[in-house]
Design an enzyme around this catalytic site. Structure first.
Site, PDB file in Angstrom:
ATOM      1  CD  GLU A 148      -2.717   1.771   0.376  1.00  0.00           C
ATOM      2  OE1 GLU A 148      -3.126   2.982   0.672  1.00  0.00           O
ATOM      3  OE2 GLU A 148      -2.944   0.875  -0.627  1.00  0.00           O
ATOM      4  CG  HIS A 176      13.315 -15.559  -2.538  1.00  0.00           C
ATOM      5  ND1 HIS A 176      13.997 -16.688  -3.013  1.00  0.00           N
ATOM      6  CD2 HIS A 176      13.243 -15.656  -1.341  1.00  0.00           C
ATOM      7  CE1 HIS A 176      13.968 -17.527  -1.870  1.00  0.00           C
ATOM      8  NE2 HIS A 176      13.527 -16.551  -0.791  1.00  0.00           N
TER       9      HIS A 176
END
Length: 608
Positions: A480, A503
């Site tokens: 957000e 990752h």
């Protein structure tokens, strides 16, 4: 979101109080009331239900007082009865109130032990007796109010009328808005400029902690430390139904500042603040005891609210939740046979993808519920259960107060579900709902960090990219926060679960990359701290949002740290949203973008 009006004049005020309450009825319509002074004596008139009921009473019982206060109520503490309607009164004063007094139970017990007799279930009446007790010690009205305010916890605005004082109104605000207006031989106060627009176009917006003393000839304003201050006179639009920015530069900032008030009122729709027990609005009749699996769906900011909601429902009610972006919900062709409730989140209630998803769930025979901010919207009309947020009109395209109200509704619903399923005991329910009642005050404390965040935004405005990281409840907030920054400042930003850093996203980090880390000292803090050290090792510019314990841990010395109040974990999504909104807002202002109407975006997306 109650409405307040006050007038001190040399001519009768009752009809004008009613006229203003009509403009404020959008803020609440459970009950209404006025109080005036007739021949030196307080005179009160109240009615349950909509304002027309009060008007009928006034027609039968005219009031000729030249000073008065009025109120239209959205019920929080206590049922929407005449006994709980404002103004509340003792033999010495009458007052109206918007907001929540968090510590009213302790104060009430103390006052009752001292002989005070209460007539209502409200937190407001506690303030009336507290000020009266101070006056009984010999204090004048202003000093009595100041002493009482020092003992109140919460977010509120208040207006007082005193027996025998036909040329004195006192008003105060902490967290909830209040405006005063200058007239010719008369003065006014109200919840917003709309209420005063028929009478004056010269208004002054009270600032946090202000107290105002109004007589027919002048308005004296005192700051939170009791020192006299001047607040600039602004010219309002003069249009009675015009929603304006008040003393804020943009609607978005105004709506950020409205959050202590509207979050509190949304809480009141889902929790009986007198008993501390959760409840459903009259527009919903969900039996959570039969719900074993839920499907949640929404778009944009609503989707991130729903993601927090999934954490809430799974943690507190142990209800498994599927979650989809509404634009994918129908097309994924997920079987809905074992879904007991589909919950949709939308500010406008007109979002095309969310509406289509709602209709798909209905066609599959699934019970549907909607968290919406517009009661008359299509989604509200078509859902089986309507769960209203009370954010009021949100003009800025970037959602702020609607988001935090959605979070509050979801938190309260999850507690309600946990109680229904036997996962939360009555004692735990009381503990959790009392925690939720702290939200308005804590949101207000977060807003006070604005000047620090504005300085940070000057640096952010020089960047082209940013990363936002968080774990647990803070993961949806990271997404957000990134969305807010990109949609109004046009800076490319991405939000990730902090555990995903290694990752892929860590490849982006260098000494030009700001990394905003949302890390309250919760169960995930140590893991997040490790991710912060990984960022620091690669030269990333760390902006750390944490609390005092998190700051004391000194994860890395180079972090720019914003310290928020400590709070239980259930509140962190609501409160930590505030600095993210302010960072995006001030960055956009620095960059000169159109904050309220950013390019290529619309407030309500009504096409797929």
């Amino acid at each position: 979101m109650c409405g307040i009006i006050g007038i001190v004049s040399s001519r009768p005020v009752a009809e004008r109080l009613i006229d203003s309450l009509k403009r404020l009825e959008y803020r609440g319509y459970d009950s209404a009331g006025i109080a005036t002074i007739e021949d030196g004596v307080l005179s009160r008139l109240r009615a349950e239900g909509k304002l027309v009921n009060l008007v009928d009473k006034l027609d039968r019982n005219p009031r000729i007082g030249t000073i008065g206060i009025g109120h239209t109520r959205w019920a929080t503490h206590g049922q929407p009865t005449e006994a709980n309607a404002h103004p509340h009164q003792t033999g010495r004063l009458s007052l109206v109130h918007n907001g929540i007094i968090e510590n009213y139970r302790d104060l009430r017990e103390e006052l009752e032990a001292g002989g005070a007799v209460f007539e209502s279930q409200t937190d407001t009446e506690t303030v009336a007796h507290l000020v009266t007790a101070q006056m009984a010690l010999g204090l004048a009205p202003k000093e009595a109010v100041q002493n009482a305010l020092a003992r109140l916890e919460g977010a509120f605005s208040l207006a007082f009328l005193f027996e025998g004082e036909d040329d004195l109104l006192i008003a105060a605000r902490r967290g909830s808005p209040l405006v005063v207006g200058d007239g010719e031989g008369e003065m006014f106060l109200g919840s917003d400029a709309i209420a005063l627009s028929p009478f004056t176009d010269r208004v002054r917006y009270l600032e946090e902690g202000d107290l105002a003393v109004l007589t027919r000839e002048r308005i004296a304003i005192f700051d939170a430390h009791g020192k006299p201050v001047d607040r600039p006179v602004k010219r309002s639009s003069g249009k009675p139904l015009y929603v304006d920015k008040g003393n804020h530069r943009h609607f978005m900032l105004k709506e950020i500042y409205e959050q202590p008030e509207v979050v509190g009122h949304t809480l009141g729709a889902f929790v009986d603040l007198t008993t501390g027990r959760t409840r459903l609005p009259a527009s919903a009749s969900i039996d959570f005891s039969t719900v074993g699996r839920m499907a949640l769906s929404a778009c944009g900011t609503g989707y991130y609210a729903a993601l927090v909601g999934r954490y809430y429902f799974e943690r507190y009610a142990r209800i498994a939740c599927d979650l989809d972006v509404a634009s994918e919900f129908r097309y994924r062709e997920s079987p809905l046979d074992d879904v007991d409730l589909a919950l949709f989140v939308s500010q406008s209630g007109e979002t095309a993808d969310t509406l289509a998803s709602l209709r798909h769930a209905k066609a599959e025979g699934v019970d549907t519920a909607a968290i919406v901010n517009v009661d008359e919207s299509t989604i509200a009309r078509e859902a089986a259960h309507v769960l209203p947020t009370l954010a009021g009109p949100e003009i800025g395209v970037a959602s702020t107060k609607a988001f935090t109200c959605q979070l509050m509704a979801l938190a309260a619903l999850a507690i309600r579900a946990g109680v229904a399923k036997g996962r939360i005991s009555p004692a735990q329910e009381l503990e959790l709902t009392r925690t939720l009642q702290e939200a308005p005050r804590l949101v207000n404390e977060a807003i006070k960090l604005e000047s620090q965040i504005e300085q940070l935004a000057r640096e952010m405005a020089t960047k082209s990219h940013a990363l936002f990281l968080g774990r647990g409840f803070s993961f949806p907030l990271a997404m957000e926060g990134a969305l807010k920054l990109k949609e109004i400042s046009y800076i490319h930003a991405e939000g990730y679960a902090a555990g995903e850093l290694k990752h892929g996203p860590i490849a982006l980090i260098d000494d030009t990359m700001p990394v905003v880390v949302i890390a309250p000292h919760d169960r995930s803090f140590e893991k997040t701290a490790s991710n912060v050290q990984e960022v620091a090792a690669r030269g990333g510019k760390i902006i750390l949002l944490t609390d005092a314990r998190g700051a004391a841990a000194r994860i890395v010395d180079e972090a720019y740290t914003i310290v928020l109040p400590e709070m239980p974990e259930i509140l962190t999504p609501i409160v930590y949203a505030i600095p993210l909104q302010l960072l995006a807002y001030h960055t956009a202002v620095q960059m000169g973008t159109d904050v309220d109407q950013p390019r290529n975006l619309a407030k309500s997306v009504t096409v797929e």
